[in-house]
Design a protein around this motif. Structure first.
Motif, mmCIF file in Angstrom:
data_model
loop_
_atom_site.group_PDB
_atom_site.id
_atom_site.type_symbol
_atom_site.label_atom_id
_atom_site.label_comp_id
_atom_site.label_asym_id
_atom_site.label_seq_id
_atom_site.Cartn_x
_atom_site.Cartn_y
_atom_site.Cartn_z
ATOM 1 N N THR A 118 5.124 7.292 -1.659
ATOM 2 C CA THR A 118 5.686 6.819 -0.405
ATOM 3 C C THR A 118 4.843 5.672 0.125
ATOM 4 O O THR A 118 3.630 5.829 0.332
ATOM 5 C CB THR A 118 5.725 7.947 0.646
ATOM 6 O OG1 THR A 118 6.410 9.065 0.090
ATOM 7 C CG2 THR A 118 6.438 7.494 1.901
ATOM 8 N N GLY A 119 5.466 4.536 0.322
ATOM 9 C CA GLY A 119 4.752 3.372 0.810
ATOM 10 C C GLY A 119 4.259 3.556 2.233
ATOM 11 O O GLY A 119 4.890 4.234 3.048
ATOM 12 N N ALA A 120 3.111 2.952 2.545
ATOM 13 C CA ALA A 120 2.514 3.082 3.866
ATOM 14 C C ALA A 120 3.251 2.203 4.864
ATOM 15 O O ALA A 120 3.508 1.025 4.610
ATOM 16 C CB ALA A 120 1.039 2.701 3.810
ATOM 17 N N SER A 121 3.578 2.779 6.003
ATOM 18 C CA SER A 121 4.135 1.995 7.094
ATOM 19 C C SER A 121 3.009 1.216 7.769
ATOM 20 O O SER A 121 1.841 1.608 7.724
ATOM 21 C CB SER A 121 4.814 2.926 8.104
ATOM 22 O OG SER A 121 5.241 2.206 9.241
ATOM 23 N N PRO A 172 0.814 -1.222 0.000
ATOM 24 C CA PRO A 172 0.000 0.000 0.000
ATOM 25 C C PRO A 172 0.844 1.266 0.000
ATOM 26 O O PRO A 172 1.994 1.285 0.446
ATOM 27 C CB PRO A 172 -0.811 -0.118 1.295
ATOM 28 C CG PRO A 172 -0.865 -1.581 1.579
ATOM 29 C CD PRO A 172 0.456 -2.131 1.115
ATOM 30 N N VAL A 173 0.234 2.352 -0.482
ATOM 31 C CA VAL A 173 0.893 3.653 -0.618
ATOM 32 C C VAL A 173 0.168 4.670 0.253
ATOM 33 O O VAL A 173 -1.063 4.676 0.327
ATOM 34 C CB VAL A 173 0.872 4.099 -2.100
ATOM 35 C CG1 VAL A 173 1.237 5.567 -2.238
ATOM 36 C CG2 VAL A 173 1.823 3.223 -2.914
ATOM 37 N N GLN A 174 0.930 5.545 0.932
ATOM 38 C CA GLN A 174 0.315 6.570 1.779
ATOM 39 C C GLN A 174 0.338 7.965 1.176
ATOM 40 O O GLN A 174 -0.481 8.813 1.535
ATOM 41 C CB GLN A 174 1.001 6.605 3.147
ATOM 42 C CG GLN A 174 2.482 7.005 3.096
ATOM 43 C CD GLN A 174 3.078 7.266 4.456
ATOM 44 O OE1 GLN A 174 2.439 7.853 5.311
ATOM 45 N NE2 GLN A 174 4.313 6.821 4.661
ATOM 46 N N ARG A 175 1.294 8.259 0.302
ATOM 47 C CA ARG A 175 1.403 9.590 -0.271
ATOM 48 C C ARG A 175 1.831 9.485 -1.734
ATOM 49 O O ARG A 175 2.650 8.627 -2.083
ATOM 50 C CB ARG A 175 2.430 10.448 0.485
ATOM 51 C CG ARG A 175 2.026 10.788 1.921
ATOM 52 C CD ARG A 175 0.914 11.816 1.952
ATOM 53 N NE ARG A 175 0.577 12.229 3.308
ATOM 54 C CZ ARG A 175 -0.420 11.728 4.025
ATOM 55 N NH1 ARG A 175 -1.177 10.755 3.514
ATOM 56 N NH2 ARG A 175 -0.684 12.176 5.237
ATOM 57 N N VAL A 176 1.303 10.395 -2.581
ATOM 58 C CA VAL A 176 1.693 10.473 -3.986
ATOM 59 C C VAL A 176 1.959 11.930 -4.310
ATOM 60 O O VAL A 176 1.168 12.814 -3.944
ATOM 61 C CB VAL A 176 0.602 9.922 -4.919
ATOM 62 C CG1 VAL A 176 1.013 10.093 -6.382
ATOM 63 C CG2 VAL A 176 0.317 8.449 -4.617
ATOM 64 N N GLU A 177 3.058 12.204 -5.006
ATOM 65 C CA GLU A 177 3.390 13.569 -5.410
ATOM 66 C C GLU A 177 3.941 13.566 -6.826
ATOM 67 O O GLU A 177 4.818 12.757 -7.149
ATOM 68 C CB GLU A 177 4.439 14.161 -4.471
ATOM 69 C CG GLU A 177 3.958 14.327 -3.041
ATOM 70 C CD GLU A 177 5.094 14.263 -2.046
ATOM 71 O OE1 GLU A 177 5.566 15.344 -1.647
ATOM 72 O OE2 GLU A 177 5.518 13.158 -1.672
ATOM 73 N N VAL A 178 3.420 14.439 -7.673
ATOM 74 C CA VAL A 178 3.983 14.613 -9.010
ATOM 75 C C VAL A 178 5.324 15.327 -8.861
ATOM 76 O O VAL A 178 5.430 16.354 -8.180
ATOM 77 C CB VAL A 178 3.040 15.423 -9.911
ATOM 78 C CG1 VAL A 178 3.714 15.734 -11.250
ATOM 79 C CG2 VAL A 178 1.742 14.654 -10.142
ATOM 80 N N ILE A 179 6.353 14.789 -9.471
ATOM 81 C CA ILE A 179 7.700 15.346 -9.382
ATOM 82 C C ILE A 179 7.779 16.596 -10.255
ATOM 83 O O ILE A 179 7.397 16.577 -11.434
ATOM 84 C CB ILE A 179 8.737 14.291 -9.805
ATOM 85 C CG1 ILE A 179 8.752 13.149 -8.771
ATOM 86 C CG2 ILE A 179 10.123 14.897 -9.971
ATOM 87 C CD1 ILE A 179 9.558 11.938 -9.193
ATOM 88 N N ALA A 180 8.259 17.689 -9.690
ATOM 89 C CA ALA A 180 8.305 18.967 -10.398
ATOM 90 C C ALA A 180 9.191 18.867 -11.639
ATOM 91 O O ALA A 180 10.331 18.411 -11.564
ATOM 92 C CB ALA A 180 8.830 20.058 -9.471
ATOM 93 N N GLY A 181 8.646 19.305 -12.789
ATOM 94 C CA GLY A 181 9.402 19.269 -14.039
ATOM 95 C C GLY A 181 9.800 17.874 -14.445
ATOM 96 O O GLY A 181 10.825 17.682 -15.107
ATOM 97 N N PHE A 182 9.004 16.884 -14.077
ATOM 98 C CA PHE A 182 9.396 15.474 -14.204
ATOM 99 C C PHE A 182 9.877 15.098 -15.602
ATOM 100 O O PHE A 182 9.478 15.692 -16.612
ATOM 101 C CB PHE A 182 8.240 14.560 -13.799
ATOM 102 C CG PHE A 182 7.074 14.582 -14.765
ATOM 103 C CD1 PHE A 182 7.095 13.859 -15.942
ATOM 104 C CD2 PHE A 182 5.947 15.335 -14.484
ATOM 105 C CE1 PHE A 182 6.037 13.880 -16.828
ATOM 106 C CE2 PHE A 182 4.871 15.366 -15.360
ATOM 107 C CZ PHE A 182 4.923 14.639 -16.536
#
Length: 453
Positions: free
Chosen positions: A425-428, A406-416
């Motif tokens: 970021t995977g969920a702890s 499972p994943v806890q956070r998703v962010e589009v990388i700037a200027g990807f």
């Protein structure tokens, strides 16, 4: 297309046509969302994080590298780099201690001089900036500086404008500075640097106002601001905000007991004024009457976090094809299941509708002409689901990005630059940040086989 066939096609078709076909091919993944590849730069290292979908990573064209940041054990800050030429990841590099607080997550941008800056609002206490010793590189021993202009800060949200000016928005816990202030008075402020992060001025110094936006003295004590996301628009110089309120409720002053309402505002980095969706100039400070009259997307009941109709802490903000804003968020039903909503400004009012159920909306990515990709997860399940959202109204399932956990956070990388488009970021498995067993994933459209040839 296999190499022998490609050579045959190249021989039969003029170079310009062949080049056009090869250039257009990657657009298939962009248009459909299919074929995402997933890399795992680090395994079983991520702790629980409260990071908003903002400034988790960036692409540096000079270094031809993607840089990412994340919270490890005890919320310590780590960085890694992906070399797009070698197609390799560096090992995790420890930058700073997180003091075992999930709120002390890193956010990262690149100053105009090429140096990487990592911001941490050390939960209610101070703003700390780590700076890379070398431009366009993670190498060497980073310096760490406390910024007194950003005191009592949480939730740092940095922006670099087109002229290189740095803005860092944060929420102030005012009673850390003034013991007479209520514990649920927590407005938004910002600091500004014109010299690549070496010196700063805060919004009080720049405008004379006690805060940038927020309220003090509401009858329901909902005087805490939770910004879900900000988004910089280079073409206009505006920063968009989506946010919700928290506080103790009408009978008490306590931190983050109740939640209510969804709001939208924009901010000009040129004149430091705030604006409503209708374009009303609200000056350099937003107070409660303005917030309630001009900025409200949706009125919700006073509810406990996670209760029926309580908006989550994370909201997303974007623009329709004509520039009008929209906001996405999720709130919960009586059984605790997420319900997913979009509010789109039609020029006079907000059109609010439920578009899905069971999803935690994590991030949105602009694809152009009012088309956005929405990244979402389901509780305790692996994978990231993507959806196509058009002008804040039309919602269509798109694809599934497969992750082992499972994943806890998703962010589009700037200027990807693909294949490093999003940081996930995977969920702890525990809320305690001493447990760090989540994976770090980076996903994107895979590079075509001819890339680099």
């Amino acid at each position: 297309m296999y190499p022998p066939l490609r050579r045959l096609v190249s021989a039969l078709i003029p170079v310009t046509v062949s080049a056009l076909a090869l250039t257009a091919a990657p657009a298939l993944a962009e248009a459909t969302g299919q074929g995402f590849s997933v890399m795992t730069p680090a395994s079983s290292v991520a702790s629980r994080s409260d990071r908003r979908p903002n400034a988790g990573g960036l692409y540096d064209a000079v270094a031809q590298a993607t840089f990412i940041s994340w919270s490890g054990k005890a919320a310590d800050t780590y960085v890694q780099a992906y070399d797009h030429r070698k197609k390799t990841w560096t090992a995790p590099k420890l930058i700073a201690a997180g003091e075992s607080d999930s709120h002390n997550y890193p956010t990262m941008i690149q100053a105009a001089d090429g140096h990487l800056l990592i911001f941490r609002g050390m939960h209610n206490t101070r703003t700390v900036i780590s700076r890379s010793p070398k431009a366009h590189s993670l190498d060497g021993t980073w310096t760490e500086t406390e910024v007194p202009e950003g005191d009592a800060a949480s939730y740092p949200m940095p922006v670099k404008t087109v002229d290189g000016t740095l803005f860092l928005f944060y929420r102030e816990t005012t009673n850390q500075l003034d013991p007479k202030a209520a514990t649920d008075f927590r407005p938004m402020k910002y600091i500004v640097s014109k010299d690549n992060g070496k010196t700063w001025k805060n919004s009080v110094q720049l405008t004379g106002n006690p805060w940038a936006f927020g309220s003090n003295g509401r009858a329901d004590h909902m005087d805490e601001i939770y910004v879900g996301q900000l988004r910089y628009q280079p073409e206009s110089g505006r920063i968009q905000f989506s946010y919700t309120l928290a506080g103790g409720g009408p009978t008490q002053h306590k931190h983050d007991v109740y939640h209510r309402n969804v709001y939208y505002a924009s901010f000009s980095t040129k004149n430091l004024h705030f604006y409503s969706a209708a374009g009303r100039d609200l000056g350099t400070q937003i107070d409660d009457p303005e917030q309630e009259q001009y900025l409200k997307v949706l009125e919700t009941p006073l509810e406990l976090p996670g209760a029926l109709k309580s908006p989550d802490y994370i909201l997303q903000v974007g623009s329709q094809a004509d520039g009008k804003p929209f906001v996405t968020w999720f709130q919960f039903d009586a059984a605790g299941s997420p319900k997913d909503f979009v509010g789109a400004w039609n020029g006079k009012t907000w059109d609010v509708r439920q578009v899905a159920s069971g999803l935690r909306l994590r991030e949105i990515e602009p694809l152009g002409l009012g088309v956005w990709r929405v990244y979402a997860t389901r509780d305790n399940q692996p994978n990231i689901e993507t959806f196509r959202l058009v002008n804040g109204r039309t919602w269509t399932p798109e694809s599934v990005i497969t992750t082992p956990k499972p994943v806890q956070r998703v962010e589009v990388i700037a200027g990807f630059r693909d294949p490093a488009r999003i940081l996930a970021t995977g969920a702890s498995t525990a809320r305690d940040v001493s447990v760090a067993d989540g994976d770090i994933y980076v996903a994107g459209a895979p590079s075509p086989w001819w890339a680099g040839r």
